[in-house]
Motif scaffolding. Structure first.
Motif, mmCIF file in Angstrom:
data_model
loop_
_atom_site.group_PDB
_atom_site.id
_atom_site.type_symbol
_atom_site.label_atom_id
_atom_site.label_comp_id
_atom_site.label_asym_id
_atom_site.label_seq_id
_atom_site.Cartn_x
_atom_site.Cartn_y
_atom_site.Cartn_z
ATOM 1 N N HIS A 230 54.464 -43.677 2.119
ATOM 2 C CA HIS A 230 54.451 -43.816 3.574
ATOM 3 C C HIS A 230 54.317 -45.283 3.974
ATOM 4 C CE1 HIS A 230 53.513 -42.993 7.793
ATOM 5 N NE2 HIS A 230 52.469 -43.790 7.661
ATOM 6 N N LYS A 231 53.433 -45.999 3.286
ATOM 7 C CA LYS A 231 53.246 -47.427 3.570
ATOM 8 C C LYS A 231 54.525 -48.214 3.306
ATOM 9 C CE LYS A 231 48.293 -47.868 2.560
ATOM 10 N NZ LYS A 231 47.313 -48.481 1.638
ATOM 11 N N TRP A 234 56.985 -47.507 6.000
ATOM 12 C CA TRP A 234 56.570 -48.184 7.228
ATOM 13 C C TRP A 234 56.887 -49.675 7.177
ATOM 14 C CZ3 TRP A 234 55.442 -47.148 12.050
ATOM 15 C CH2 TRP A 234 54.766 -48.095 12.823
#
Length: 246
Positions: A230-231, A234
């Motif tokens: 997810h990081k 992002w």
């Protein structure tokens, strides 16, 4: 553990094995979202080179807030899972987490929603520190000392170690928390500790360690692997939106 699962399956069918699922989901929404969100925010506002002690303080504060936020749902979760082991006349028979919250506060008062909040928040502090701070420290050590890359292998190794450490550190508090939340009557922590030590000896501290790790280990690995992905996603989206980025 296997014997208990078979007993629940025979008594209640496949549905019995998933008793408390709605409460478990509600707990994760309140507890995990709070502790992960606060921890990441604190890290963003701090210096990039954080020591383990600094990470531990941030994780402890995040865990405490998460423990308070998730306490009501945690009580419902414990009660719904414990129902199957009780006599029929003693079961609460909550239909779902929301029904449990409404009935609990209506029948026992609002205060009961925060029964065991101190040991629960202590457990959340220990869990968050032993998971998040330990994961970040082990991941950093793997990358700096062993020259491993910031990839799936590193994330898997660090999260597995964090899961082992978290299960061991939190085991005594988990036992206390479960006993308090499933009790029909309120009992002080000192009285509870004295009673279970007299009847069960020092072994009470790690009662249920294996099923706890079977639950927490894969959960910790999946959490951090997905969090890292997810990081990365992002970062890619943020970078692509910057002016001048091709």
């Amino acid at each position: 553990m296997v014997g208990t699962s078979l007993h629940i399956f025979k008594e209640h069918g496949i549905r019995g094995l998933y008793s408390g699922l709605s409460a478990s989901l509600l707990r994760q929404i309140t507890y995990s979202t709070t502790r992960f969100g606060v921890y990441e925010k604190l890290k963003q506002r701090a210096s990039p080179d954080l020591t383990f002690i600094e990470l531990a303080w941030m994780a402890s504060a995040s865990g405490f807030l998460g423990g308070v936020a998730g306490n009501p749902a945690d009580i419902i979760n414990v009660r719904m899972q414990n129902d199957a082991s009780l006599a029929v006349e003693q079961r609460r028979n909550y239909r779902n987490a929301i029904d449990g919250l409404v009935r609990m506060t209506r029948e026992e008062g609002v205060k009961v929603a925060f029964r065991g909040v101190i040991p629960n928040s202590l457990r959340a502090m220990l869990m968050t520190t032993s998971q998040l701070a330990t994961y970040d420290s082990i991941k950093n050590a793997l990358m700096t000392k062993l020259r491993m890359k910031d990839d799936l292998a590193t994330h898997f190794t660090a999260s597995t170690a964090a899961g082992l450490i978290a299960t061991t550190i939190c085991s005594p508090v988990d036992v206390i928390k479960t006993r308090i939340m499933s009790a029909a009557e309120k009992e002080g922590i000192v009285s509870l500790l004295s009673r279970i030590y007299r009847t069960e000896g020092i072994g009470w501290m790690f009662r249920g360690w294996l099923p706890s790790f079977i639950r927490l280990g894969p959960h910790t690995v999946a959490t951090f692997v997905f969090l890292e992905q997810h990081k990365e996603l992002w970062r890619m989206l943020t970078l692509s939106q910057r002016p001048g980025t091709p």
